[in-house]
Structures are given as C-alpha cells and as structure tokens.
Scaffold this motif. Structure first.
Motif, PDB file in Angstrom:
ATOM      1  N   ASN A 337       0.887  -1.287   0.012  1.00 17.34           N
ATOM      2  CA  ASN A 337       0.116  -0.060   0.238  1.00 17.34           C
ATOM      3  C   ASN A 337       0.730   1.249  -0.032  1.00 17.34           C
ATOM      4  O   ASN A 337       0.360   2.542   0.323  1.00 17.34           O
ATOM      5  N   MET A 352      -9.270   9.427  -2.330  1.00 17.42           N
ATOM      6  CA  MET A 352      -8.790   7.961  -2.273  1.00 17.42           C
ATOM      7  C   MET A 352      -9.636   7.254  -1.291  1.00 17.42           C
ATOM      8  O   MET A 352      -9.598   5.998  -1.482  1.00 17.42           O
TER       9      MET A 352
ATOM     10  N   MET B  11       1.411  13.363   5.187  1.00 18.87           N
ATOM     11  CA  MET B  11       0.390  13.731   4.109  1.00 18.87           C
ATOM     12  C   MET B  11      -1.201  13.357   4.236  1.00 18.87           C
ATOM     13  O   MET B  11      -1.650  13.718   3.082  1.00 18.87           O
ATOM     14  N   GLY B  12      -1.429  12.389   5.314  1.00 20.76           N
ATOM     15  CA  GLY B  12      -2.854  12.061   5.369  1.00 20.76           C
ATOM     16  C   GLY B  12      -3.148  11.165   4.325  1.00 20.76           C
ATOM     17  O   GLY B  12      -4.484  11.168   4.141  1.00 20.76           O
ATOM     18  N   HIS B  13      -2.423  10.185   3.861  1.00 20.04           N
ATOM     19  CA  HIS B  13      -2.780   9.040   3.119  1.00 20.04           C
ATOM     20  C   HIS B  13      -3.741   8.154   3.887  1.00 20.04           C
ATOM     21  O   HIS B  13      -4.550   7.336   3.437  1.00 20.04           O
ATOM     22  N   GLY B  14      -3.269   8.002   5.275  1.00 17.81           N
ATOM     23  CA  GLY B  14      -4.261   7.273   6.183  1.00 17.81           C
ATOM     24  C   GLY B  14      -3.890   5.739   6.134  1.00 17.81           C
ATOM     25  O   GLY B  14      -4.677   4.935   6.614  1.00 17.81           O
ATOM     26  N   ARG B  15      -2.790   5.353   5.657  1.00 15.39           N
ATOM     27  CA  ARG B  15      -2.565   4.036   5.362  1.00 15.39           C
ATOM     28  C   ARG B  15      -2.053   3.359   6.666  1.00 15.39           C
ATOM     29  O   ARG B  15      -2.610   2.275   7.138  1.00 15.39           O
ATOM     30  N   TYR B  17      -2.971   4.243  10.058  1.00 11.86           N
ATOM     31  CA  TYR B  17      -3.798   3.846  10.855  1.00 11.86           C
ATOM     32  C   TYR B  17      -4.776   2.894  10.572  1.00 11.86           C
ATOM     33  O   TYR B  17      -5.658   2.312  11.295  1.00 11.86           O
ATOM     34  N   VAL B  19      -3.733   0.128   8.990  1.00  7.99           N
ATOM     35  CA  VAL B  19      -3.283  -1.288   9.437  1.00  7.99           C
ATOM     36  C   VAL B  19      -2.842  -1.321  10.757  1.00  7.99           C
ATOM     37  O   VAL B  19      -2.394  -2.472  11.164  1.00  7.99           O
ATOM     38  N   ASP B  26      -6.818   8.402  13.287  1.00 14.05           N
ATOM     39  CA  ASP B  26      -6.969   9.605  12.530  1.00 14.05           C
ATOM     40  C   ASP B  26      -7.632  10.787  13.293  1.00 14.05           C
ATOM     41  O   ASP B  26      -8.596  10.723  14.288  1.00 14.05           O
ATOM     42  N   GLY B  30      -8.441  13.636   8.456  1.00 13.96           N
ATOM     43  CA  GLY B  30      -7.741  12.383   8.004  1.00 13.96           C
ATOM     44  C   GLY B  30      -6.400  12.214   8.111  1.00 13.96           C
ATOM     45  O   GLY B  30      -5.620  11.398   7.655  1.00 13.96           O
ATOM     46  N   PHE B  31      -5.492  12.924   8.846  1.00 15.45           N
ATOM     47  CA  PHE B  31      -4.218  12.749   9.108  1.00 15.45           C
ATOM     48  C   PHE B  31      -4.116  12.125  10.186  1.00 15.45           C
ATOM     49  O   PHE B  31      -4.920  11.640  11.055  1.00 15.45           O
ATOM     50  N   ALA B  55       3.574   0.949   5.414  1.00 12.73           N
ATOM     51  CA  ALA B  55       2.412   1.379   4.709  1.00 12.73           C
ATOM     52  C   ALA B  55       2.463   2.948   4.188  1.00 12.73           C
ATOM     53  O   ALA B  55       1.660   3.226   3.414  1.00 12.73           O
ATOM     54  N   CYS B  56       3.402   3.677   4.803  1.00 15.09           N
ATOM     55  CA  CYS B  56       3.475   5.195   4.407  1.00 15.09           C
ATOM     56  C   CYS B  56       4.315   5.575   3.170  1.00 15.09           C
ATOM     57  O   CYS B  56       5.485   5.299   3.006  1.00 15.09           O
TER      58      CYS B  56
END
Lengths: 399, 70
Positions: A337, A352, B11-15, B17, B19, B26, B30-31, B55-56
């Motif tokens: 990911n 997204m 950058m707030g992808h949210g990956r 939290y 996983v 969050d 969304g950060f 994941a980031c």
C-alpha cells in the motif's frame, strides 16, 4: 547511436494514443527498465520522465519548486481550471483544509451504508439480464450516483447528469470540443443552481459539503461562487472516470483469472486488501505532470524553469525494485500500500478513501450476487491513452 | 521500541492507522492523530507498528530503539 538529451535517452512513445488493454503498462515497463530517466519529445513542450519508484516519490516531494501548473506531462496546458489542484503551497493547504474533512475516513464511513445500498440496487437491475456492458451500465453509474449523494443532490439526477459528464470527458480525449463545451456549461449551471439552493437553505456544514464551501473563510474571505463551482466540477472530473476505469481493469482481471475470482468470492473480507493491490497493479492515472518553477538539478539532470516533468505513477507501481514480481496479484503484499496510484505529497488524491470504499463494496456485493461471469467472446479490449479506461467491457453470466 | 511520526512528512494518506488501528488513529482531516509524536510501542503491537511504517508512501513513520528526547 541513441539520441540523448543531457545523457537521457529520448522516448518517442505517444502516451496519448489508444492501445490494446495493458499496452501502456508494457510500454512503461520497457522504458523504465531501459534507462532511469528519459526525455519524451512527442508533445510540444516535451517532458522529463521519472520512472523508478524512488525517483517518482522524490518528485512528488519536490512540491515547493515543481508545481501543478502542469498537472499532466502529456497535456501541460489543459486550460481547464481545477481546484484545489491549481493551487500550491500555503494556498493549496488552506483550501484542502476546508475540503479534507469530507473525504477523511470518518466521513467516508458515513457513506458506507448508502454505497452498499446503491451498489446492490444497480447489480439487481442488471443480474436478470445475463450480461451487460460493465463499463457503461455499471462502472460509471455507480460512482456518479455516489458523487451526487456526496454533494447532497438527488441520485435520480444521474439520468441527465451522466450524459453531460460523459460528453465532457470525451472532449479531453479527442471528442467533439463544441459538444464538450456545451456539456460543461450545463454541468456548471446545474451546480450553480444547487449552490444557490444551499445559500437559501443552508444545511449543517459539518455534514454537507456545499454548505461548508459556502460557509468557509480563507484568510477571512468567503470562497467565490466561481471557485465553489470549480471545486464541484473538479470533484466530478476526479471521481467518476477514475472509478469507472479501476472497475473495468479489476473485472477484466477477475473474469480471466478463476483462482483470483474464487478468492474474492470465498473471502469477502479480503475486499479492501484486494482493491489496494488492484490499485497498485492497474493505476489509471499513469502519470502526473509538474512544472519546474525554480531551475535546479535532479540526479544529474539540469532542469530549467518551465520544464515539464512526468511523474511516472504507472512505472513506479510496477517497478520490480520496489514491488517484486510486479505482475503478480498478491493480496496483502508487504509494503503494497505504498503504491502511488493516488499520487503522493500534498496533492495526493483527495478522494482516495472514498475510491477505496467504492471498489471494496463492489467486490463484495457483485460477487455475492454474480460470482461467475466471462468476457463476451470475440471482444477486443481497447484502453484509452492519456488516462486509462476501457472503452467497453461486455460481461456475460448465467441467469 | 518507539514509533515516531514526522509531522512535516505526513500527508494524510491514512494507510498507517488503517493497518495499525490499535496503535494509531485519525484526526478530523484524515491525518494521523499521533503526527509529530514519538510513542512507546506495546510489545504485542510491534507487528502493527512495522506494518504502519511499511504502509506510508511518504516514509513519515520510523521505528526506533530509543526515544530521541532521552
């Protein structure tokens, strides 16, 4: 002898042209492996191609000097205003802060029940027919309905909204420019009426995005009507075609691969992880553009102000240095990911989380109802250049 | 072991939290809510912490032996 520019081999590949399905990935894979950087001369301004994962990420992180003034390397002077994409630095950050909460995971979660409901309705409509053009009859209708709901507009408006947005999309990729301009006017008028309605009858700005856009202040100033309409238009342009495209590639893969489809049928809980791996394997936006605003060096290349840079999303996502055996579909692959299908840096895709939800919901609900299907025999699958999507995907199943 | 989230790089992808839901959460935008912090990782969550770091896409998360301020 290979021609080079500052030691970079030239690329003469026109990435705006249509190909057989997966044709673009084959071209990208070959160019990435042949050399680290390339200079593509097929467009008026040409562009430096960053192709390998680490370089592409680094490119996205140069946002202070490489701006979105050229959002696409292939079409750097599109002329169409997009917000917040057109903004950079502080101004971009301020606008994103206004909109981000509506696309954060918590907000997307609020849409989950509706996403399932709408998805099931559409599938149940199609199921008794024993077949459909998946692209036209499902993959574009579903995100359109959710987009309208997100803006607080009636889903039934999709009946007339969809032909407008399709005409506008077609205009970007070689369709009739006059028809596209007319469609754009209709969409703008439609949004204008919706925004005015909200001005008259505001809703909770924490729940309703249009009300939030009306109420928000940036540096003490309200966002202009024109900018609000541009934001609405941008969300539409960003959210519909992309979701449609992703679904087309996912269902092509699953129709052809019985083992992978069996996994999705047997393990509906794997939907989100499967969607993530599909996003890595089949990125639709296979490149992002940037314009160099301050001359500087990038790993041996001297870039001048005004140069166009190609951030190779499609190349990076399939870079074997980062993702071993990149052509294999591996649910839950380590670091999978970290893919760049949604970009990276401050301009990464706003929608997204919604996109991920949409894809996971379809994987679950479709396979629960139509687990087995095939691509109609004799179909030639063609993908559009510029930004990938399948022209058509006729599927058939037993009723 | 400690997990450290670089606020400037997030950058707030949210990956992360997604996983590592037992470790990270969050904020409204969304950060990751733990942005800019260094936290001790409970022993049973070490795998989650490593997954979060993996994941980031921005490389904003690191796993470190020592708390940097000590």
């Amino acid at each position: 002898m290979t021609e080079t520019k500052q030691g970079c081999p030239f690329s003469h590949t026109d990435y705006g042209a249509d190909t057989e399905i997966h044709g673009h990935y084959a071209l990208l894979d070959a160019e990435r492996e042949a050399s680290r950087f390339r200079f593509n001369d097929t467009t008026e301004r040409g562009f430096w191609m960053l192709q390998r994962y680490d370089d592409v990420v680094e490119g996205f992180q140069r946002h202070d000097v490489w701006t979105t003034r050229a959002r696409s390397a292939i079409n750097p002077d599109s002329g169409m205003a997009l917000l917040p994409q057109d903004l950079n630095g502080e101004a971009h950050l301020k606008m994103r802060r206004v909109i981000n909460p509506f696309f954060a995971p918590a907000a997307v979660k609020r849409m989950e029940a509706m996403a399932h409901e709408r998805c099931i309705e559409l599938i149940e409509e199609l199921r008794p027919k024993g077949g459909c053009d998946f692209v036209a009859e499902f993959a574009i209708r579903y995100p359109t309905d959710l987009f309208l709901a997100l803006l607080g507009l009636p889903v039934s408006d999709g009946d007339f909204f969809l032909p407008w947005s399709e005409t506008l999309f077609a205009g970007f990729f070689g369709g009739d420019p006059d028809a596209a301009a007319a469609a754009k006017r209709k969409i703008t008028d439609y949004f204008d009426a919706a925004v005015n309605e909200r001005r008259a009858n505001p809703r909770d700005p924490k729940q309703d995005m249009v009300s939030r856009l009306i109420e928000a202040r940036i540096d003490g100033e309200p966002i202009s009507q024109e900018d609000i309409l541009t934001v609405c238009m941008t969300l539409m342009l960003a959210g519909l075609d992309t979701t449609r495209s992703a679904l087309g590639y996912i269902f092509t893969h699953l129709a052809r691969d019985d083992a992978d489809r069996r996994t999705i049928i047997d393990r509906p809980d794997l939907g989100p992880a499967a969607a993530e791996e599909f996003l890595r394997m089949y990125p639709l936006v296979f490149q992002a553009g940037r314009e160099v605003r301050a001359a500087g060096e990038f790993h041996g290349i001297d870039m001048a102000e005004g140069d166009v840079v190609w951030l190779g999303i499609g190349s990076a996502n399939r870079d074997p240095r980062k993702f071993p055996e990149p052509d294999r579909f591996v649910i839950g692959r380590k670091g999978g990911n970290q893919h760049l299908a949604f970009g990276a840096g401050p301009h990464r895709c706003l929608g997204m989380h919604l996109a991920r939800l949409e894809l996971a919901v379809v994987l679950k609900e479709w396979h629960e109802r139509i687990p087995h299907y095939r691509i109609k025999e004799g179909t030639r699958l063609v993908e559009r250049g510029g930004q990938l999507t399948l022209a058509t995907l006729p599927l058939e199943w037993e009723v | 072991m400690f997990i450290s989230v670089d606020a400037a790089a997030c950058m707030g992808h949210g990956r992360c939290y997604s996983v590592a839901a037992d470790l990270l959460s969050d904020d409204e935008q969304g950060f990751v809510a733990q942005s800019g912090q260094t936290l001790r990782i409970p022993g049973d969550l070490l795998d989650q912490a490593r997954e979060a770091a993996d994941a980031c896409p921005e490389g904003a998360i690191s796993i470190v032996e020592e708390h940097p301020d000590r």
